[in-house]
Design a protein around this motif. Structure first.
Motif, mmCIF file in Angstrom:
data_model
loop_
_atom_site.group_PDB
_atom_site.id
_atom_site.type_symbol
_atom_site.label_atom_id
_atom_site.label_comp_id
_atom_site.label_asym_id
_atom_site.label_seq_id
_atom_site.Cartn_x
_atom_site.Cartn_y
_atom_site.Cartn_z
ATOM 1 N N ILE A 106 62.363 -34.533 -16.678
ATOM 2 C CA ILE A 106 63.384 -35.503 -17.014
ATOM 3 C C ILE A 106 64.735 -34.812 -17.169
ATOM 4 O O ILE A 106 64.844 -33.687 -17.682
ATOM 5 C CB ILE A 106 63.010 -36.269 -18.312
ATOM 6 N N ARG A 107 65.791 -35.508 -16.704
ATOM 7 C CA ARG A 107 67.147 -34.988 -16.802
ATOM 8 C C ARG A 107 67.944 -35.817 -17.809
ATOM 9 O O ARG A 107 67.472 -36.825 -18.341
ATOM 10 C CB ARG A 107 67.834 -35.035 -15.438
ATOM 11 N N THR A 108 69.171 -35.429 -18.070
ATOM 12 C CA THR A 108 70.049 -36.181 -18.958
ATOM 13 C C THR A 108 70.289 -37.568 -18.377
ATOM 14 O O THR A 108 70.463 -37.707 -17.153
ATOM 15 C CB THR A 108 71.386 -35.445 -19.119
ATOM 16 N N PRO A 109 70.288 -38.615 -19.204
ATOM 17 C CA PRO A 109 70.518 -39.969 -18.683
ATOM 18 C C PRO A 109 71.814 -40.053 -17.872
ATOM 19 O O PRO A 109 72.843 -39.486 -18.249
ATOM 20 C CB PRO A 109 70.593 -40.822 -19.956
ATOM 21 N N GLN A 110 71.746 -40.724 -16.735
ATOM 22 C CA GLN A 110 72.869 -40.860 -15.819
ATOM 23 C C GLN A 110 73.427 -42.279 -15.880
ATOM 24 O O GLN A 110 72.726 -43.232 -16.212
ATOM 25 C CB GLN A 110 72.416 -40.545 -14.395
ATOM 26 N N GLY A 111 74.714 -42.423 -15.512
ATOM 27 C CA GLY A 111 75.330 -43.736 -15.429
ATOM 28 C C GLY A 111 75.955 -44.154 -16.749
ATOM 29 O O GLY A 111 75.936 -43.402 -17.734
ATOM 30 N N PRO A 112 76.572 -45.344 -16.756
ATOM 31 C CA PRO A 112 76.621 -46.255 -15.589
ATOM 32 C C PRO A 112 77.603 -45.759 -14.528
ATOM 33 O O PRO A 112 78.444 -44.914 -14.810
ATOM 34 C CB PRO A 112 77.102 -47.566 -16.214
ATOM 35 N N GLY A 113 77.472 -46.264 -13.340
ATOM 36 C CA GLY A 113 78.307 -45.830 -12.223
ATOM 37 C C GLY A 113 77.446 -45.271 -11.105
ATOM 38 O O GLY A 113 76.236 -45.509 -11.030
ATOM 39 N N VAL A 114 78.070 -44.502 -10.224
ATOM 40 C CA VAL A 114 77.374 -43.940 -9.071
ATOM 41 C C VAL A 114 76.558 -42.730 -9.509
ATOM 42 O O VAL A 114 77.051 -41.851 -10.216
ATOM 43 C CB VAL A 114 78.373 -43.535 -7.977
ATOM 44 N N VAL A 115 75.297 -42.709 -9.111
ATOM 45 C CA VAL A 115 74.398 -41.597 -9.433
ATOM 46 C C VAL A 115 73.850 -41.042 -8.115
ATOM 47 O O VAL A 115 73.326 -41.791 -7.276
ATOM 48 C CB VAL A 115 73.248 -42.051 -10.350
ATOM 49 N N LEU A 116 73.975 -39.726 -7.913
ATOM 50 C CA LEU A 116 73.479 -39.076 -6.692
ATOM 51 C C LEU A 116 72.031 -38.662 -6.891
ATOM 52 O O LEU A 116 71.683 -37.992 -7.871
ATOM 53 C CB LEU A 116 74.340 -37.856 -6.349
ATOM 54 N N LEU A 117 71.170 -39.065 -5.982
ATOM 55 C CA LEU A 117 69.747 -38.751 -6.039
ATOM 56 C C LEU A 117 69.358 -37.963 -4.789
ATOM 57 O O LEU A 117 69.851 -38.240 -3.678
ATOM 58 C CB LEU A 117 68.911 -40.036 -6.118
ATOM 59 N N LEU A 118 68.471 -36.995 -4.970
ATOM 60 C CA LEU A 118 67.968 -36.199 -3.846
ATOM 61 C C LEU A 118 66.694 -36.845 -3.322
ATOM 62 O O LEU A 118 65.721 -37.025 -4.076
ATOM 63 C CB LEU A 118 67.679 -34.765 -4.288
ATOM 64 N N PRO A 119 66.679 -37.246 -2.054
ATOM 65 C CA PRO A 119 65.494 -37.897 -1.499
ATOM 66 C C PRO A 119 64.264 -36.993 -1.605
ATOM 67 O O PRO A 119 64.340 -35.773 -1.435
ATOM 68 C CB PRO A 119 65.879 -38.151 -0.035
ATOM 69 N N CYS A 120 63.140 -37.622 -1.930
ATOM 70 C CA CYS A 120 61.829 -36.964 -2.031
ATOM 71 C C CYS A 120 61.744 -35.988 -3.200
ATOM 72 O O CYS A 120 60.688 -35.381 -3.427
ATOM 73 C CB CYS A 120 61.480 -36.237 -0.726
ATOM 74 N N ILE A 121 62.802 -35.765 -3.920
ATOM 75 C CA ILE A 121 62.798 -34.829 -5.044
ATOM 76 C C ILE A 121 63.023 -35.575 -6.366
ATOM 77 O O ILE A 121 62.352 -35.287 -7.364
ATOM 78 C CB ILE A 121 63.874 -33.739 -4.848
ATOM 79 N N ASP A 122 63.948 -36.559 -6.359
ATOM 80 C CA ASP A 122 64.276 -37.299 -7.582
ATOM 81 C C ASP A 122 63.551 -38.636 -7.612
ATOM 82 O O ASP A 122 63.418 -39.317 -6.583
ATOM 83 C CB ASP A 122 65.783 -37.549 -7.660
ATOM 84 N N ALA A 123 63.094 -39.001 -8.786
ATOM 85 C CA ALA A 123 62.589 -40.350 -9.079
ATOM 86 C C ALA A 123 63.415 -40.894 -10.233
ATOM 87 O O ALA A 123 63.913 -40.125 -11.063
ATOM 88 C CB ALA A 123 61.114 -40.316 -9.434
ATOM 89 N N PHE A 124 63.557 -42.200 -10.287
ATOM 90 C CA PHE A 124 64.423 -42.762 -11.315
ATOM 91 C C PHE A 124 63.811 -44.038 -11.894
ATOM 92 O O PHE A 124 62.922 -44.663 -11.295
ATOM 93 C CB PHE A 124 65.814 -43.064 -10.748
ATOM 94 N N GLN A 125 64.322 -44.394 -13.076
ATOM 95 C CA GLN A 125 63.934 -45.648 -13.727
ATOM 96 C C GLN A 125 65.153 -46.209 -14.448
ATOM 97 O O GLN A 125 65.803 -45.504 -15.219
ATOM 98 C CB GLN A 125 62.777 -45.418 -14.726
ATOM 99 N N ARG A 126 65.445 -47.459 -14.151
ATOM 100 C CA ARG A 126 66.599 -48.111 -14.790
ATOM 101 C C ARG A 126 66.216 -48.604 -16.188
ATOM 102 O O ARG A 126 65.116 -49.112 -16.402
ATOM 103 C CB ARG A 126 67.091 -49.291 -13.957
#
Length: 307
Positions: free
Chosen positions: A9-29
């Motif tokens: 887990i990383r530091t909470p991101q947003g609000p706004g544009v968040v850059l994600l790395l395909p196949c490496i990052d997973a996210f939950q709103r």
């Protein structure tokens, strides 16, 4: 947004544009806005044996998005179950009278108890409102303590005691399984049915000598009694214990009454002769009490002066 990079887990991101790395990052709103749910009405048995249908409305918000994702899988279901369990445990320890009169206090206590559990999930309950949908079964008389109906019953007995013999006034009240023979009250010589004094007039005459500044300071409330006579008209009487030595009289008080008691003259006589049970009259609507129930319970102070 909560981002997991390679499972960490990383530091909470947003609000706004968040850059994600395909196949490496997973996210939950995670929605940080205030939300609400209701606890469906359920049947509960109170301490005095009453059966009632009770629900609640709950407002909550997420204050720590990381904890809300890491500790609980279904946050809404867990919060609803916690609120329902706390509601059940709190109400089965209280009699029906306390539940009806102290809903705000009970709601505040439930709010603290629920937050003690949900703060570890990153969730905080902001508001909880208890909702008593219906009383399905009245409390058992043998288990119930002094109630509002008992106070009104004793008040009527004391007010109208002048029309009864001293022996009848000193007799013990009948138990729930006994039968009491009630005789007719003898009318004064020369008095006929047409000259009979109204029951409410007897209340005023009996109470007047007991008014005092001490009683006003102890009670500090204003009561209005609406009595419906057999002709269908309504007569109003008041007991004002807010200023001076207090006042009783015919009509409505000068200000807004704290408590309004409404019944028919026949039902008032039935309460006096015990042909009508106070609790049954209250639950069936034949004895109506509107306003501040906590102030209505202060009628006990009036009873203590009459004893």
């Amino acid at each position: 947004m909560i981002v997991f990079r390679l499972g960490r887990i990383r530091t909470p991101q947003g609000p706004g544009v968040v850059l994600l790395l395909p196949c490496i990052d997973a996210f939950q709103r995670v929605d940080l806005r205030t939300r609400a749910f209701n606890v469906p009405p359920c049947k509960l048995a109170s301490k005095d044996g009453a059966v009632l249908s009770v629900g609640a409305d709950v407002q909550f918000r997420i204050w720590d998005p990381v904890l809300s994702v890491m500790t609980v899988k279904d946050l809404n279901a867990a919060a609803r179950m916690t609120a329902q369990n706390a509601l059940t445990k709190a109400l089965i320890r209280r009699p029906l009278r306390d539940i009806q009169m102290e809903k705000l206090k009970i709601s505040e206590q439930l709010l603290l108890e629920i937050n003690d559990v949900t703060r570890a999930w990153g969730l905080e309950v902001d508001r909880m409102e208890l909702a008593v949908e219906a009383v399905l079964q009245p409390p058992q008389d043998s288990l119930a303590g002094p109630s509002l109906d008992d106070s009104l019953h004793q008040l009527a007995l004391h007010f109208l005691g002048g029309g009864m013999s001293a022996g009848a006034g000193a007799a013990l009240p009948p138990g729930p399984d006994t039968v009491e023979m009630v005789g007719e009250v003898d009318l004064p010589v020369g008095a006929g049915p047409g000259s009979r004094q109204p029951v409410a007039e007897g209340l005023l005459a009996a109470l007047q000598p007991f008014l005092s500044e001490a009683l006003v300071s102890q009670v500090g409330g204003c009561y209005q009694f609406n009595v419906i006579v057999p002709s269908g008209t309504q007569s109003s009487y008041f007991l004002d214990l807010t200023t001076g030595q207090g006042r009783v009289g015919h009509g409505v008080p000068d200000g807004t009454p704290d408590v309004v008691v409404e019944t028919t003259e026949a039902d008032l006589q039935g309460l006096l002769s015990r042909e009508l049970r106070p609790l049954g009259a209250y639950m069936s609507g034949r004895l109506k009490v509107k306003g501040d129930l906590a102030m209505a319970m202060k009628l006990e102070a009036v009873l203590s002066t009459l004893k």
